[in-house]
Write an enzyme that holds these catalytic residues in place. Structure first.
Site, mmCIF file in Angstrom:
data_model
loop_
_atom_site.group_PDB
_atom_site.id
_atom_site.type_symbol
_atom_site.label_atom_id
_atom_site.label_comp_id
_atom_site.label_asym_id
_atom_site.label_seq_id
_atom_site.Cartn_x
_atom_site.Cartn_y
_atom_site.Cartn_z
ATOM 1 N N ARG A 1 0.819 -1.212 0.000
ATOM 2 C CA ARG A 1 0.000 0.000 0.000
ATOM 3 C C ARG A 1 0.855 1.265 0.000
ATOM 4 N NH1 ARG A 1 -2.504 -4.031 -0.776
ATOM 5 N NH2 ARG A 1 -4.696 -4.386 -0.168
ATOM 6 N N LYS B 1 10.484 -0.064 29.808
ATOM 7 C CA LYS B 1 9.662 0.398 28.687
ATOM 8 C C LYS B 1 10.322 0.111 27.341
ATOM 9 C CE LYS B 1 7.011 4.122 30.869
ATOM 10 N NZ LYS B 1 6.718 5.570 30.872
ATOM 11 N N ASP C 1 9.596 14.155 27.772
ATOM 12 C CA ASP C 1 8.618 15.006 28.463
ATOM 13 C C ASP C 1 9.250 16.075 29.349
ATOM 14 O OD1 ASP C 1 9.642 13.460 30.480
ATOM 15 O OD2 ASP C 1 7.716 12.615 31.126
ATOM 16 N N ALA D 1 15.058 19.675 29.693
ATOM 17 C CA ALA D 1 16.493 19.372 29.760
ATOM 18 C C ALA D 1 16.876 18.334 28.717
ATOM 19 C CB ALA D 1 16.868 18.900 31.161
ATOM 20 N N CYS E 1 16.507 25.801 15.102
ATOM 21 C CA CYS E 1 16.621 24.599 15.913
ATOM 22 C C CYS E 1 15.644 24.728 17.079
ATOM 23 C CB CYS E 1 18.056 24.385 16.408
ATOM 24 S SG CYS E 1 18.562 25.486 17.777
ATOM 25 N N CYS F 1 2.528 14.832 33.302
ATOM 26 C CA CYS F 1 1.211 14.213 33.165
ATOM 27 C C CYS F 1 0.702 13.718 34.514
ATOM 28 C CB CYS F 1 1.288 13.029 32.195
ATOM 29 S SG CYS F 1 1.734 13.461 30.509
ATOM 30 N N CYS G 1 22.763 26.849 17.445
ATOM 31 C CA CYS G 1 22.905 26.668 15.990
ATOM 32 C C CYS G 1 23.559 27.845 15.262
ATOM 33 C CB CYS G 1 21.548 26.371 15.362
ATOM 34 S SG CYS G 1 20.369 27.739 15.390
#
Length: 251
Positions: free
Chosen positions: A11, A83, A127, A130, A170, A186, A246
């Protein structure tokens, strides 16, 4: 490609913009996914299903019951497992023909630089600011495209920072690393589960386009989603000529 691969990716191959050539590029590509949680789960799963030949997952956390509301690469049976390893198992169930490396560790700057240099595209699915700035610095130094996503509550955002050509900004041009931005977790603010799927899927889409060299990326644009009212807003992001990250790099 063998007959099985031609069928699996048929596909994509049917799309004029991709075809056999584009699929070959994906099979030969290496994507680095930093974070295997809410964003990293759908992003990595789509990269695997699309046939990205090598995927490296980096996450030092373990699966928690509270993750399962949105982190779709993990299952109830894997609570307590790393994880990165859990996500690796899911990706190989989707596509056993690819290579997936799971790094259950928090990498320092030197290790991060080496990982980024070895990748063709980097997906920041973390998340905290830093880590995002550390990833951005490594991508600018190695001239590797960065696909960045973030979600909290009902709000999401996604952009691409590509130092390979043109006067593109950047991540630090948008969120200066010398300014203090509050990390919002969260665990304290909550997050609408499908929203991480939307943003993570968009990160995968941008990464796949970059790997194949098709279409126009989100470089120079920030897409923001108000999930409560399902409204997208696109704003232009310019390069900061005085950016400490940058500005000294010839682009």
């Amino acid at each position: 490609m063998n007959d099985s691969q031609l069928l699996r990716y048929s596909r994509h191959i049917l799309l004029d913009e991709i075809g056999i050539e584009g699929q070959h590029k994906l099979l030969a590509a290496h994507a680095l996914v930093i974070g295997a949680g809410g964003l990293g789960s759908p992003a990595a799963m789509y990269l695997a299903s699309a046939g990205v030949g090598r995927i490296t997952l980096v996450d030092d956390d373990t699966v928690d019951l509270t993750n399962l509301q949105r982190q779709i690469a993990h299952t109830t049976e894997r609570v307590g497992q790393p994880k990165a390893e859990s996500a690796r198992a899911t990706l190989l169930q989707i596509n056993p023909e690819i290579s997936v490396t799971a790094l259950n560790q928090r990498v320092d700057d030197a290790r991060l630089a080496a990982l980024v240099a070895d990748a063709d595209v980097v997906l920041d699915c973390t998340d905290n600011f830093a880590t995002r700035h550390a990833v951005n610095r490594a991508c600018v130094a190695a001239r590797k495209p960065l696909v960045s996503g973030a979600v909290i509550r009902f709000d999401g955002q996604v952009s691409v920072f590509d130092p390979r050509g043109g006067a593109q900004p950047c991540y630090s041009c948008l969120f200066p690393q010398d300014q203090r931005f509050e990390d919002v977790a969260c665990s304290t603010m909550g997050v609408f589960a499908p929203l991480v799927g939307v943003v993570g899927a968009m990160q995968a889409a941008e990464a796949l386009k970059l790997l194949m060299g098709v279409g126009a990326s989100l470089a120079g644009r920030l897409m923001m989603l108000d999930g409560l009212h399902m409204e997208w807003t696109s704003i232009g992001v310019g390069r900061n000529g005085a950016c400490p990250v940058c500005a000294d790099h010839t682009i």
